[in-house]
Design a protein around this motif. Structure first.
Motif, short mmCIF file in Angstrom:
data_model
loop_
_atom_site.label_atom_id
_atom_site.label_comp_id
_atom_site.label_asym_id
_atom_site.label_seq_id
_atom_site.Cartn_x
_atom_site.Cartn_y
_atom_site.Cartn_z
N GLN A 159 0.86 -1.32 -0.12
CA GLN A 159 -0.05 -0.15 0.11
C GLN A 159 0.97 1.28 0.22
O GLN A 159 0.59 2.27 -0.86
CB GLN A 159 -0.81 -0.10 1.34
N ILE A 192 0.83 4.44 -2.84
CA ILE A 192 0.77 5.75 -2.42
C ILE A 192 1.75 6.78 -2.10
O ILE A 192 1.85 7.91 -2.89
CB ILE A 192 0.13 5.91 -0.91
N ILE A 209 -4.91 -3.42 -2.20
CA ILE A 209 -4.11 -2.23 -1.97
C ILE A 209 -5.10 -1.01 -1.51
O ILE A 209 -4.57 -0.23 -0.62
CB ILE A 209 -3.47 -1.73 -3.47
N TYR A 210 -6.12 -1.11 -1.90
CA TYR A 210 -7.40 -0.29 -1.23
C TYR A 210 -7.39 -0.27 0.22
O TYR A 210 -7.65 0.61 0.80
CB TYR A 210 -8.47 -0.42 -1.98
N SER A 211 -7.26 -1.43 0.65
CA SER A 211 -7.89 -1.63 2.31
C SER A 211 -6.57 -1.33 2.96
O SER A 211 -5.66 -2.38 3.53
CB SER A 211 -8.19 -3.01 2.46
N VAL A 212 -6.03 -0.32 3.23
CA VAL A 212 -4.65 0.13 3.76
C VAL A 212 -4.53 -0.38 5.14
O VAL A 212 -5.63 -0.12 6.02
CB VAL A 212 -4.35 1.79 3.72
N VAL A 222 -1.36 -0.79 -9.05
CA VAL A 222 -1.81 -1.95 -8.41
C VAL A 222 -1.00 -3.32 -8.98
O VAL A 222 -0.57 -4.14 -8.42
CB VAL A 222 -3.19 -2.18 -8.40
N SER A 282 -7.73 -5.11 -6.66
CA SER A 282 -7.32 -3.76 -6.23
C SER A 282 -7.66 -3.55 -4.65
O SER A 282 -7.11 -2.80 -4.34
CB SER A 282 -7.91 -2.89 -7.11
N ASP A 283 -8.55 -4.38 -4.43
CA ASP A 283 -9.08 -4.24 -2.82
C ASP A 283 -7.82 -4.53 -1.89
O ASP A 283 -7.98 -4.03 -0.73
CB ASP A 283 -10.14 -5.05 -2.56
N THR A 302 -11.90 -11.13 -1.01
CA THR A 302 -12.40 -10.03 -1.57
C THR A 302 -12.71 -10.55 -3.15
O THR A 302 -12.34 -11.53 -3.62
CB THR A 302 -11.54 -9.01 -1.90
#
Length: 413
Positions: A337, A341, A391-394, A347, A388-389, A384
């Protein structure tokens, strides 16, 4: 035979036999839907459309509905074998004291060395076990562990024996790396040549004879080893058959990169202060750039130029650099993650960086790191429906099942 079926997505990281991704290839993922994976013994036998499955009675079935499958994750740069705590130094860092200044005060690596020297082999093994368990819970099926906190013959060998014991205990592959050239111990602070002689004439031959490590690593830095000193160590290590890695370009540019390339290093690790003019030295080569954004985050300094490296055609991998001082982060997902960022990685690039490219940095890429027929049946299963979730779920670990050689070795309750 076993059948992994009903996955929402299978992220194969397919390389068509190339077994690594570089440049624009690193943003390419093969994503399969409505497919299943057949496992025979410990290998991937086939990847087939769901509609072609007529009879499941001959299979042990793993129904992973509403989940996604990735290759088993590869953690390619860790210092997991240590004792003691440096939480007090963390407070010093928050007060603005630099990592190098802490080292000069007798803290840093040498504080951990003192703790390791006072810890028995049995105690070390027990200290390390929960750390490995936590890695496995994240979907990691291949784990590199370095020595480097003994800095004398007895204690470096003790660390490598601990790593060997753990490799025999755990079902994952644990890859041992000798990092005797981590820094100079206090007893050799004023006699560098004598310590290098100890490394080259006693430690390296013994470790090679007893197959205690596969790689030889070192730390090229103003507070550790010069480029010329690294050159001497790598010359000896190469003569005994060790593959080469190097911590370099972390805080200063003192010639480490060129020495690594001279010795055909498998990977160069850190690169936070890599000069832009040196990026071309890594473009379109087989050298893996192992980037460690957790260190930049933990020490609050600049991140490695991931975007420029990838765009130049380099091979980029990611790792935690889990250690007691500069990256006390035992969470590969957080590293992924941070890469998105802070280092502007895509991703898809990140997923390839912790699978097939990380495997290449450990010379395991012909067996693991992607879901391709004939490779080991190593998988991480995420709760999931969309990759991409991850990486999204920090800060979260979405892995719910870890499979090594076709066997479930972790399942979230």
């Amino acid at each position: 035979m076993k059948l992994l079926t009903n996955a929402e997505q299978i992220i194969t990281c397919n390389t068509n036999g190339k077994n690594f991704k570089q440049g624009s290839e690193q943003s390419q993922l093969e994503v399969l839907t409505s497919h299943s994976i057949i496992v025979e013994d410990d290998l991937i036998k086939d990847i087939i459309p769901n509609h072609s499955i007529n009879n499941t009675s001959k299979f042990e079935v793993f129904d992973i509905k509403n989940k996604i499958v990735l290759p088993g994750l590869v953690e390619c740069h860790t210092h997991t074998a240590f004792a003691g705590s440096r939480a007090d130094e963390f407070k010093m860092k928050l007060d603005g004291i630099h990592y190098e200044e802490i080292a000069e005060r007798g803290g840093g690596i040498l504080k951990t060395v003192n703790a390791v020297r006072q810890t028995s082999l049995t105690e070390l093994v027990e200290l390390i076990k929960p750390r490995i368990d936590e890695f496995i819970s994240q979907g990691i099926t291949t784990l590199e562990i370095k020595s480097g906190y003994g800095l004398d013959f007895e204690n470096e060998i003790k660390l490598l024996h601990a790593i060997k014991i753990l490799n025999e205990i755990y079902p994952i592959d644990i890859v041992p790396t000798f990092l005797g050239a981590h820094t100079y111990p206090k007893e050799f602070k004023e006699n560098h040549d004598a310590f290098i002689d100890l490394l080259n004439e006693k430690m390296i031959p013994h470790i090679a004879k007893n197959n205690l490590a596969e790689f030889c690593d070192a730390f090229c830095e103003t507070t550790a080893f010069s480029a010329d000193e690294i050159d001497r160590i790598f010359t000896a290590a190469s003569s005994y058959g060790f593959k080469i890695k190097l911590h370099t370009e972390q805080f200063n540019n003192i010639g480490g990169l060129d020495v690594a390339l001279k010795h055909n290093a498998i990977s160069v690790d850190h690169l936070e202060v890599l000069k832009e003019s040196d990026i071309s030295k890594l473009s379109n080569t087989d050298v893996v750039c192992v980037l460690l954004p957790g260190v930049s985050f933990f020490l609050n300094y600049q991140f490695a130029p991931a975007r420029k490296l990838i765009d130049s055609g380099a091979i980029v991998a990611l790792s935690t650099d889990f250690n007691p001082g500069s990256s006390h982060i035992l969470n590969l997902h957080l590293i992924m993650q941070l890469a998105a960022i802070e280092m502007k990685m895509k991703v898809e690039e990140i997923i390839n960086a912790v699978t097939i490219n990380a495997a290449k940095s450990l010379l395991r890429n012909e067996a693991v790191g992607s879901i391709e027929i004939g490779k080991k049946a190593d998988f991480s299963v995420f709760d999931t429906k969309e990759y991409s979730d991850i990486i999204y779920s920090v800060g979260r670990n979405l892995n719910c099942m870890t499979i090594k050689n076709g066997e479930v070795i972790y399942k979230k309750n």
